[in-house]
Design a protein around this motif. Sequence first.
Motif, PDB file in Angstrom:
ATOM      1  N   SER A 189       0.773  -1.731  -0.060  1.00 18.94           N
ATOM      2  CA  SER A 189       0.036   0.015   0.241  1.00 18.94           C
ATOM      3  C   SER A 189       0.972   1.593  -0.514  1.00 18.94           C
ATOM      4  O   SER A 189       0.468   1.848  -0.946  1.00 18.94           O
ATOM      5  CB  SER A 189      -1.139   0.485   0.680  1.00 18.94           C
ATOM      6  N   MET A 190       1.714   1.874   0.267  1.00 19.22           N
ATOM      7  CA  MET A 190       3.011   2.554   0.472  1.00 19.22           C
ATOM      8  C   MET A 190       3.018   3.074  -0.379  1.00 19.22           C
ATOM      9  O   MET A 190       4.012   3.588  -0.975  1.00 19.22           O
ATOM     10  CB  MET A 190       4.006   1.688   1.673  1.00 19.22           C
ATOM     11  N   ASP A 191       3.481   2.143  -1.629  1.00 20.25           N
ATOM     12  CA  ASP A 191       4.442   2.184  -2.792  1.00 20.25           C
ATOM     13  C   ASP A 191       3.253   2.189  -4.024  1.00 20.25           C
ATOM     14  O   ASP A 191       3.307   2.167  -4.786  1.00 20.25           O
ATOM     15  CB  ASP A 191       5.250   1.294  -2.973  1.00 20.25           C
ATOM     16  N   ALA A 192       1.878   2.063  -3.318  1.00 26.35           N
ATOM     17  CA  ALA A 192       0.496   2.068  -4.493  1.00 26.35           C
ATOM     18  C   ALA A 192       0.556   3.056  -5.243  1.00 26.35           C
ATOM     19  O   ALA A 192       0.062   3.486  -6.276  1.00 26.35           O
ATOM     20  CB  ALA A 192      -0.841   1.246  -3.368  1.00 26.35           C
ATOM     21  N   LEU A 193       0.828   4.011  -4.503  1.00 26.90           N
ATOM     22  CA  LEU A 193       0.704   5.989  -5.786  1.00 26.90           C
ATOM     23  C   LEU A 193       1.784   6.354  -6.111  1.00 26.90           C
ATOM     24  O   LEU A 193       2.276   6.315  -7.206  1.00 26.90           O
ATOM     25  CB  LEU A 193      -0.034   6.513  -4.833  1.00 26.90           C
ATOM     26  N   VAL A 199      -4.606   1.863  -3.998  1.00 32.47           N
ATOM     27  CA  VAL A 199      -4.112   0.567  -2.802  1.00 32.47           C
ATOM     28  C   VAL A 199      -4.949  -0.614  -2.401  1.00 32.47           C
ATOM     29  O   VAL A 199      -4.499  -1.517  -2.054  1.00 32.47           O
ATOM     30  CB  VAL A 199      -4.924   1.870  -1.820  1.00 32.47           C
ATOM     31  N   GLY A 220      -4.282   1.517   5.192  1.00 33.59           N
ATOM     32  CA  GLY A 220      -3.133   1.681   3.513  1.00 33.59           C
ATOM     33  C   GLY A 220      -3.437   2.517   3.111  1.00 33.59           C
ATOM     34  O   GLY A 220      -2.303   3.320   2.347  1.00 33.59           O
ATOM     35  N   SER A 257      -0.149   5.121   2.054  1.00 35.19           N
ATOM     36  CA  SER A 257       0.103   5.765   1.012  1.00 35.19           C
ATOM     37  C   SER A 257       0.141   7.110   0.422  1.00 35.19           C
ATOM     38  O   SER A 257       1.245   7.346  -0.403  1.00 35.19           O
ATOM     39  CB  SER A 257      -0.974   5.061  -0.301  1.00 35.19           C
ATOM     40  N   CYS A 263       3.581   8.032   2.532  1.00 34.09           N
ATOM     41  CA  CYS A 263       4.440   7.720   2.011  1.00 34.09           C
ATOM     42  C   CYS A 263       4.792   8.258   0.432  1.00 34.09           C
ATOM     43  O   CYS A 263       6.174   8.452   0.186  1.00 34.09           O
ATOM     44  CB  CYS A 263       4.760   6.556   1.419  1.00 34.09           C
ATOM     45  N   LYS A 296       8.634   4.392   4.517  1.00 36.36           N
ATOM     46  CA  LYS A 296       8.749   3.600   4.013  1.00 36.36           C
ATOM     47  C   LYS A 296      10.296   1.735   4.246  1.00 36.36           C
ATOM     48  O   LYS A 296      10.064   1.141   5.093  1.00 36.36           O
ATOM     49  CB  LYS A 296       8.785   3.079   2.024  1.00 36.36           C
TER      50      LYS A 296
END
Length: 256
Positions: free
Chosen positions: A81-85, A103, A155, A159, A162, A169
């Motif tokens: 989720s942290m890297d989703a956007l 997400v 998440g 998201s 981050c 992260k």
Amino acid sequence: MNFIKKNDLFLLEEIVKKNFSSKYKESVLGVLWTILSPLLMMALFTIVFSTLFSRNIDNYAVYFLCGWCLFTFFSSSISVSMDALRGNKSILQRTPAPKYIFVLGGVLSEFLNFLITLILLLIIMFITHAPFHFPILFCSIIPVILLFVMIVGLGLMLSIACVYYTDIKHLWSVISMMFMYASAIFYPIDIIPEPFRGYMMLNPLYWVIDQFRCFIYRGIVPNGINLINFLLLSLIILICGIIVFKKYGDKVVTKF
């Protein structure tokens, strides 16, 4: 943030497929790692800790897997989720796709991995002659759903965070380890001295693991108050996640 529209379902499906396949893209064993990884961890912890806790925990393998499956789902979902956007910035900069879909798609892909590990758990229960407590066994879906709701809320918030602060992260790897050791995954809660045990109860991941073990491992219904508390906590986190995402979601493209 609206409910998923029909036109967005195709995008959600593609994101889930992409995340699920990319996780094992360069792996020789592929999706088998979803089973092999917890199996190896189970073997390691069983060998090391079952001797220490043999008088406290019956069928240590099942006890461990009940906690490890949920922890892995939680930790992996938050990481995705942290890297989703930020990880899909090229798409988000070119198309008006609903951002929350990325997400949700990441969490759903990790949920598929979780379902595979549940198959492993059932197999280990069968091999070790663990009792299958029907129909209580089916009620184990309750804490899983509540955990899913909490993960989506976290998440959504992380998201966004981050995008503004990428250091989160790196911090998560430390926080994730803290959750692992504070959730009584591989040891019985009884070994924690009483003054410190109350602090562990503040960890919501411990709640959901204990409730899941009640249904799967112990064959009993967990404390109703604890279930209600975790339900309320999950809903509060989800609502907070939606509020944060609605407020900052449209601004993230300018921050890439």
